[in-house]
Enzyme design. Structure first.
Site, PDB file in Angstrom:
ATOM      1  N   ASP A  52       0.850  -1.186   0.000  1.00  0.00           N
ATOM      2  CA  ASP A  52       0.000   0.000   0.000  1.00  0.00           C
ATOM      3  C   ASP A  52       0.877   1.224   0.000  1.00  0.00           C
ATOM      4  OD1 ASP A  52      -2.424  -1.311   0.020  1.00  0.00           O
ATOM      5  OD2 ASP A  52      -2.416  -1.524   2.198  1.00  0.00           O
ATOM      6  N   GLY A  58       0.924   5.652  -0.046  1.00  0.00           N
ATOM      7  CA  GLY A  58       0.294   6.630   0.820  1.00  0.00           C
ATOM      8  C   GLY A  58      -1.182   6.808   0.525  1.00  0.00           C
ATOM      9  N   GLY A  98      -2.777   4.638  -2.269  1.00  0.00           N
ATOM     10  CA  GLY A  98      -3.205   3.665  -3.253  1.00  0.00           C
ATOM     11  C   GLY A  98      -2.564   2.311  -3.032  1.00  0.00           C
ATOM     12  N   THR A  99      -3.218   1.273  -3.557  1.00  0.00           N
ATOM     13  CA  THR A  99      -2.676  -0.076  -3.495  1.00  0.00           C
ATOM     14  C   THR A  99      -1.760  -0.305  -4.696  1.00  0.00           C
ATOM     15  OG1 THR A  99      -4.706  -0.819  -2.420  1.00  0.00           O
ATOM     16  CG2 THR A  99      -3.282  -2.514  -3.336  1.00  0.00           C
ATOM     17  N   VAL A 100      -0.650  -1.004  -4.475  1.00  0.00           N
ATOM     18  CA  VAL A 100       0.328  -1.254  -5.526  1.00  0.00           C
ATOM     19  C   VAL A 100       0.294  -2.740  -5.896  1.00  0.00           C
ATOM     20  CG1 VAL A 100       2.741  -1.043  -6.229  1.00  0.00           C
ATOM     21  CG2 VAL A 100       1.761   0.599  -4.611  1.00  0.00           C
ATOM     22  N   LYS A 138       0.142   1.423  -9.458  1.00  0.00           N
ATOM     23  CA  LYS A 138      -0.492   2.028  -8.285  1.00  0.00           C
ATOM     24  C   LYS A 138      -1.939   2.386  -8.626  1.00  0.00           C
ATOM     25  CE  LYS A 138       1.767   4.918  -5.618  1.00  0.00           C
ATOM     26  NZ  LYS A 138       2.374   6.139  -5.060  1.00  0.00           N
ATOM     27  N   ASP A 173       8.318  13.677   1.578  1.00  0.00           N
ATOM     28  CA  ASP A 173       7.997  12.422   2.263  1.00  0.00           C
ATOM     29  C   ASP A 173       9.187  11.465   2.178  1.00  0.00           C
ATOM     30  OD1 ASP A 173       6.364  10.867   3.814  1.00  0.00           O
ATOM     31  OD2 ASP A 173       5.206  10.032   2.144  1.00  0.00           O
TER      32      ASP A 173
END
Length: 605
Positions: A300, A302, A304-306, A320, A418
């Site tokens: 996951d 920040g 979205g699911t990858v 993503k 980030d």
């Protein structure tokens, strides 16, 4: 008048006085501030009335505040006798005791106060607002302690100001998708747009606004017809696939782009069609990921699911996929696509492309990086493998710094915002690929900072950015300092199982380095206690991390200097005659048996 950073604190000037900013609530358009009189003293002496100069964008909140009235140095006589029993007793603090017998009072402003006679024996009253909900807080019971230390505690909690969001240039700037920029004295200097340009008031244009009006008129005229057609289509044919909320957010409108984007320029519009990158179809990415199968999920991000995927041309990719969530998620996706499409560096994750804004979902496609994240290897599920030896960790530090130096050197510069070990990927040969640019900002060359609400990951966020709402390239340097400490310690940035004073790794590192207790911080299994060269190298890296973690951003080195120092440690050891290749250090930081010298920063590899 704007928020400025002075002495590591966010301050706001009202008239002739500076006030410390305690909190800003953008959704309710309020800011809570405390005056200089609050200080550390339990019983401060308020100098003058709190007023907001007329014509400013702020005003005192009528609903959140209650006024306290101070009467100082009251001398009572037969003509002006002391107050009756229904008035609180005098302020009892020793600082208000006078040899002449004068007394001081503080009362809550209520109807009828102006009719009292006894205040004529006092100096001119001073009126100061405090938070009403705190004044009436039954747990604190400030009312019963008002004449003691109660009023001092209330002053420390501050009072609330409010603003009209439709007033001033910043409203038009933010309403058009931009960020307000201020100079060092807090004056508005322009609107920072997502294409890196600074405009006078907003990121929109008259042409786009005209398009909005035309599109709105057309949409209103055909609304009924569209409803009928949509109903018929739904009845005749059900959708074969579930459409996520992200597809609805991204569906093109009559005026072009996405609903959020109307009235903005191409880069700001959120339309991925304008990006100079390859556009994939939803169907080919669905096929590549086996219909986004759970077995293909690799993590996951920040927002979205990858998924791991295999394209028809043989490339292995990471896809993503946006969470079913808000406009903010869509903006972050588009921001990442816009930034990655213009970057090329061996230590940045290669970006292959994305779906177009007409796709049923917005998907971003990257090269698959097979060896996990640095966080996985340091303190995650792969830490037991002990694959990251000290030489590899030093190379990871060098390559990650090289990537950040590249971002800070492009025009306009890019602040990642980030930087953390879970965003540093490793390929099969343990080379670095920095990833996840959803929070990144294009940074114009002609401003010193950008005012924006702090975002990032706890444990890595620059404290100056968090306190003063001012983003600079040194915010990335602070986050990278945390990464350096993780590399030498194998500890996570935040760990609730550690002692309370050591939950935050940055604070723990600063304390251990200052106390010359580095052996209590570093991972001893890396050779710190058994190999002298390793011990010296880890000590120098700790020194460098200490400089990166300075509270004052101006005291931190530029990322180019950090990169140059790390590369020198890796490639040349300790240079000639055992000198460490970093800038001079503080005598109160790391104890090491060599002298430091300065070097010339470089971002080349």
């Amino acid at each position: 008048m704007g928020v400025a950073c002075e002495g590591g604190r966010a301050t706001l000037r009202l008239g002739a006085d500076n006030y410390t900013v305690l909190a800003i609530d953008y959704s309710n358009h309020t800011v809570t501030v405390a005056g200089a009189a609050s200080g550390d003293d339990h019983c401060p002496r308020v100098a003058r009335n709190v007023t907001v100069p007329p014509g400013t964008w702020l005003s005192l909140s009528d609903t959140a505040n209650e006024d306290l009235v101070f009467w100082f140095d009251c001398v009572f006589t037969a003509e002006t006798p002391p107050p009756r029993a229904d008035v609180p007793p005098p302020i009892s603090c020793s600082g208000f005791r006078s040899p002449s017998g004068a007394t001081s009072f503080v009362v809550v402003a209520r109807p009828g106060v102006d009719e009292w006679e006894w205040p004529r024996a006092c100096k001119k009253p001073v009126v100061v607002p405090v938070l009403k909900d705190q004044l009436l807080n039954p747990d604190a019971d400030y009312l019963s302690r008002l004449n003691g230390d109660g009023y001092g505690q209330l002053l420390k909690l501050g009072f609330q100001l409010t603003w009209d969001p439709s007033a001033g240039p910043c409203y038009f700037c933010e309403n058009s998708g931009g960020q307000c920029s201020y100079n060092q004295v807090g004056e508005f200097i322009g609107c920072l747009c997502s294409d890196g340009r600074v405009r006078s008031t907003d990121c929109g244009s008259k042409k786009n606004k005209k398009a909005i009006a035309i599109g709105t008129s057309i949409a209103a005229g055909v609304l009924s017809l569209l409803l009928v057609v949509m109903a018929c289509l739904y009845i005749r044919k059900r959708r074969q696939y579930k459409v996520t909320s992200s597809s609805r957010l991204l569906k093109p409108t009559a005026s072009g782009g996405t609903p959020r984007s109307r009235g903005s320029t191409d880069m700001e519009s959120g339309s991925v069609r304008s990006l100079q990158t390859h556009h994939f179809t939803y169907e080919e990415l669905e096929e590549a990921t086996d219909s986004f199968s759970g077995t293909m999920e690799i993590g996951d991000g920040g927002f979205g699911t990858v998924y791991k995927g295999h394209l028809r041309d043989g490339r292995v990719v990471a896809v993503k996929r946006l969470y079913n969530n808000s406009w903010r998620r869509v903006e972050q996706f588009l921001n990442e696509a816009a930034i990655l499409s213009r970057l090329r560096h061996p230590n940045l994750v290669p970006f292959y492309g994305c779906t177009s804004s007409r796709s049923r979902e917005l998907l971003l496609v990257y090269e698959f990086v097979p060896n996990g994240t640095v966080a996985d290897h340091l303190h995650g599920h792969r830490a037991a493998e002990r694959a990251l030896t000290w030489p590899l960790r030093l190379s990871v530090a060098v390559e990650a710094a090289a990537a950040l130096a590249y971002l800070h050197a492009v025009e306009p510069p890019i602040v990642h915002r980030d930087v953390k070990t879970s965003n540093i990927l490793l390929d099969a040969s343990f080379h670095v690929k920095v990833a996840d640019f959803g929070l990144s900002r294009l940074f114009p060359l002609d401003v010193t900072h950008v005012s924006t609400a702090p975002q990032g990951t706890p444990g890595y966020v620059d404290p100056e950015y968090h306190q003063c709402y001012q983003l600079t390239d040194r915010s990335d340097v602070y986050s990278f300092g945390v990464v350096l400490v993780e590399l030498i310690s194998s500890k996570p940035a935040v760990d609730m199982t550690r002692d309370r004073s050591e939950i935050n790794l940055a604070g723990m590192a600063i304390n251990k380095i200052q106390q010359r207790q580095l052996e209590q911080l570093v991972d001893l299994d890396l050779g710190y206690g058994s190999d002298e060269a390793t011990k010296k190298a880890m000590t120098v890296v700790a020194e460098l991390a200490f400089r990166c973690l300075q509270q004052n951003g101006e005291m931190r080195p530029a990322i180019k200097e950090v990169f140059d120092a790390l590369r020198s440690i890796r490639d040349d050891g300790f240079g000639k005659k055992g000198a460490a290749l970093i800038a001079p250090r503080s005598p109160d930081t790391v104890h090491a048996p060599w002298d430091s010298i300065s070097t010339t920063p470089s971002v080349s590899q």
